[in-house]
Design a protein around this motif. Structure first.
Motif, short mmCIF file in Angstrom:
data_model
loop_
_atom_site.label_atom_id
_atom_site.label_comp_id
_atom_site.label_asym_id
_atom_site.label_seq_id
_atom_site.Cartn_x
_atom_site.Cartn_y
_atom_site.Cartn_z
N ASN A 28 11.57 7.57 18.32
CA ASN A 28 12.63 8.40 17.39
C ASN A 28 12.55 8.43 16.09
OD1 ASN A 28 12.01 5.34 16.49
ND2 ASN A 28 13.72 4.63 17.66
N SER A 29 13.00 8.24 14.83
CA SER A 29 12.78 8.63 13.46
C SER A 29 11.95 7.49 12.75
CB SER A 29 13.89 9.36 12.99
OG SER A 29 14.82 7.66 12.58
N HIS A 30 12.03 6.23 14.14
CA HIS A 30 11.30 5.34 13.41
C HIS A 30 9.70 5.71 13.77
CE1 HIS A 30 14.77 3.52 10.35
NE2 HIS A 30 15.58 3.71 12.19
N ALA A 141 6.97 9.43 5.55
CA ALA A 141 7.40 9.34 6.94
C ALA A 141 6.58 8.79 7.83
CB ALA A 141 8.35 10.20 7.62
N PHE A 142 5.48 9.57 8.07
CA PHE A 142 3.82 9.50 8.94
C PHE A 142 3.05 8.15 8.40
CE2 PHE A 142 6.09 12.88 10.59
CZ PHE A 142 6.02 12.95 11.84
N ASP A 270 17.56 9.89 17.92
CA ASP A 270 17.99 8.61 17.45
C ASP A 270 18.47 8.46 18.50
OD1 ASP A 270 15.74 8.26 15.01
OD2 ASP A 270 17.31 9.65 14.43
N HIS A 271 19.28 9.63 19.96
CA HIS A 271 20.38 8.71 20.35
C HIS A 271 19.88 9.29 22.08
CE1 HIS A 271 22.89 9.57 16.64
NE2 HIS A 271 23.52 9.00 17.29
N ASP A 272 18.53 8.64 22.40
CA ASP A 272 17.52 8.87 23.06
C ASP A 272 18.28 10.04 23.85
OD1 ASP A 272 16.58 5.86 23.97
OD2 ASP A 272 18.76 5.27 23.07
N GLY A 273 18.10 11.35 23.66
CA GLY A 273 18.15 12.45 23.89
C GLY A 273 16.89 12.93 25.13
#
Length: 284
Positions: A28-30, A141-142, A270-273
């Protein structure tokens, strides 16, 4: 790019393998996988499916993540330059950028304000002093990824040029799109594999090092038809992998080129796609 196999309806029992990108897909984004997503991978493996990772990262950046996914045996790393077998603890294949081309990339890179990352012998290196600011290169972010999986060397280019090591991939992070596009144009026609990636980054690999090519090689080694593979991704470097398989799934956060290459779009990272796609198409 035209799709390399004819699309057809792929039934759950016909899917023998799933190949999943990491950043923006499994993560996810984290930059973490959720328990929900890991459980979906485990169920897929228990259903007899081969679960493979296909990522732009190298091995040094993957350890903490794959430790949580014991069902994943095969890692397609560095956007296809490396195929690694975790069970045997060895690289099945590792393609390198010809040293002459690598030196040319270094010389071009010296003319830009950029942050350079190089993958050398399964280790990520960052051309910067440890702890240096990288926000200007749209890479902050990385930072956590770089700090846990990379070695930082301000003299990286000089160190590489003075030695005999080979590099399998460059990630060049720019301050502006104009610089990235200009360098990409300078490398056009070189035979290298080029892809725009996270932020304003340019990914550079050897010509035969793409996720799609690596996935085909892995399929051949495992006697699996690409028609019986589901691939899930979100970025430009996922496109040829998505073109190569029977069922291509784009994340809800995917770039336009990945969406165009996909048969279906799932939820975002972020929604388990990715887990939702596994549940939908494998019935697990």
């Amino acid at each position: 790019m035209e799709k390399t196999i004819e699309r057809k309806t792929v039934l759950p029992q016909e899917i023998a393998m799933i190949a999943l990108d990491m950043d923006g897909t499994l993560l996810n984004s984290h930059h973490v996988t959720t328990a929900y997503t890991r459980a979906a991978l485990e169920r897929a493996a228990k259903a007899g499916k081969i679960v493979a990772i296909a990522t732009g990262r190298c091995l040094s950046e993957l350890a903490e993540h794959v430790a949580l996914m014991p069902e994943v045996r095969y890692l397609i790393c560095e956007s296809g330059a490396c195929i690694h077998d975790r069970a045997e603890g060895r690289d099945v294949r590792h393609a390198q950028i010809p040293r002459g081309e690598a030196m040319r990339i270094l010389e071009l890179a010296r003319g830009y304000d950029l942050l350079a990352q190089m993958f050398i012998e399964n280790q990520s290196y960052i051309r910067a002093e440890p702890g240096a600011s990288i926000a200007a290169y749209h890479a902050e972010a990385f930072r956590c990824v770089f700090e846990t999986g990379s070695l930082w060397r301000a003299d990286l280019f000089e160190w590489f040029a003075a030695g005999r090591a080979e590099v399998s991939k460059f990630n060049l992070y720019f301050t502006c799109a104009e610089d990235r596009d200009r360098m990409r144009a300078e490398l056009a026609g070189s035979g290298l594999a080029l892809a725009d990636t996270t932020g304003l980054a340019l990914e550079i690999s050897s010509a035969e090092s793409t996720k799609g090519q690596a996935l085909r090689r892995l399929c051949a080694a495992l006697d699996v038809s690409p028609e019986h593979v589901m691939a899930i991704g979100d970025s430009e470097n996922d496109v040829d992998m998505m073109d190569a398989v029977g069922l291509a799934v784009a994340m809800g956060n995917a770039v336009p080129r990945a969406r165009e290459a996909a048969d279906v779009v799932t939820g975002d990272c972020d929604h388990d796609g990715a887990a939702r796609a596994i549940e939908r198409f494998l019935g697990v």
